[in-house]
Design a protein around this motif. Structure first.
Motif, short mmCIF file in Angstrom:
data_model
loop_
_atom_site.label_atom_id
_atom_site.label_comp_id
_atom_site.label_asym_id
_atom_site.label_seq_id
_atom_site.Cartn_x
_atom_site.Cartn_y
_atom_site.Cartn_z
N MET A 98 0.82 -1.21 0.00
CA MET A 98 0.00 0.00 0.00
C MET A 98 0.86 1.27 0.00
O MET A 98 0.53 2.24 -0.68
N LEU A 99 1.95 1.27 0.75
CA LEU A 99 2.82 2.45 0.76
C LEU A 99 3.50 2.66 -0.59
O LEU A 99 3.65 3.80 -1.04
N THR A 100 3.90 1.56 -1.24
CA THR A 100 4.50 1.69 -2.56
C THR A 100 3.51 2.29 -3.54
O THR A 100 3.86 3.21 -4.31
N LEU A 101 2.28 1.80 -3.53
CA LEU A 101 1.26 2.34 -4.43
C LEU A 101 0.92 3.78 -4.08
O LEU A 101 0.75 4.62 -4.97
N TYR A 102 0.83 4.09 -2.80
CA TYR A 102 0.51 5.44 -2.36
C TYR A 102 1.60 6.43 -2.78
O TYR A 102 1.32 7.49 -3.33
N LYS A 103 2.86 6.05 -2.55
CA LYS A 103 3.97 6.94 -2.87
C LYS A 103 4.19 7.09 -4.37
O LYS A 103 4.63 8.14 -4.83
N ALA A 104 3.87 6.05 -5.13
CA ALA A 104 4.11 6.10 -6.57
C ALA A 104 2.95 6.70 -7.35
O ALA A 104 3.18 7.40 -8.35
N LEU A 105 1.72 6.48 -6.92
CA LEU A 105 0.56 6.90 -7.72
C LEU A 105 -0.22 8.07 -7.12
O LEU A 105 -0.66 8.96 -7.85
N ILE A 106 -0.42 8.07 -5.83
CA ILE A 106 -1.37 9.01 -5.23
C ILE A 106 -0.70 10.25 -4.66
O ILE A 106 -1.13 11.38 -4.93
#
Length: 183
Positions: A98-106
């Motif tokens: 979730m942190l990877t997706l949050y930091k990369a996309l959101i």
């Protein structure tokens, strides 16, 4: 008046955004306001003022307070849609994923050009922080923790602190002549 351009040489792509603070809001309601405040180009074309302009991804408003509340609302709406997509597609709610997706996309959506639109009112700051608050709540293992404890466990900073940090870094770079001068 400020003229924002998307491209040079094509008059239909120009827009005028008026920041006149001297005129009352009653003046803006008059039917001839657009004709009086229109911008005349060098070839005689009239460009009429618009209430808001989107330029380089930033929503600029001609509101009397010149706030970026529309931009912030639009930005958090986009981030919310992307967050919904992330939670619907990825079933793994582990902090790493979730942190990877949050930091990369959101998070890039929430911080893009933050030195320009930096939130100034408590409502704008809360709107941005509420998004991160809701996102971190949905990560597994964070259900019972309060917002600040979740940030500490996930090794994240609040978005307000990140924006302030960007501003301080920019000031430091400007002071030490590390920011290119615009010509």
């Amino acid at each position: 008046a400020v003229v924002s351009t998307q491209s040079t040489g094509h008059g239909s792509k120009f827009q005028v955004l008026s920041f006149s603070l001297k005129r009352s809001s009653l003046f803006r309601e008059l039917p001839f306001y657009a004709e009086v405040s229109a911008y005349v180009t060098s070839n005689g074309d009239l460009i009429y003022p618009v209430p808001d302009v989107r330029d380089l991804g930033i929503q600029l408003s001609s509101a009397p307070d010149s706030s970026f509340s529309r931009h912030i609302a639009q930005m958090t709406r986009k981030a919310s849609l992307l967050s919904g997509w992330v939670f619907s597609v990825f079933r793994d709610r582990s902090p790493g994923v979730m942190l990877t997706l949050y930091k990369a996309l959101i998070r890039p959506l929430l911080e893009y050009c933050c030195l320009v639109w930096s939130p100034s009112s408590i409502g704008e700051i809360q709107a941005i922080e509420n998004f991160q608050r809701c996102f971190t709540r949905r990560i597994s293992g964070m259900e019972g923790a309060d917002y600040w404890e979740r940030l500490r466990k996930l090794n994240l900073m609040s978005l307000q602190k990140r924006i302030q940090r960007y501003a301080l870094i920019h000031i430091w770079k400007t002071y030490h002549n590390l920011v290119p001068e615009s010509t």
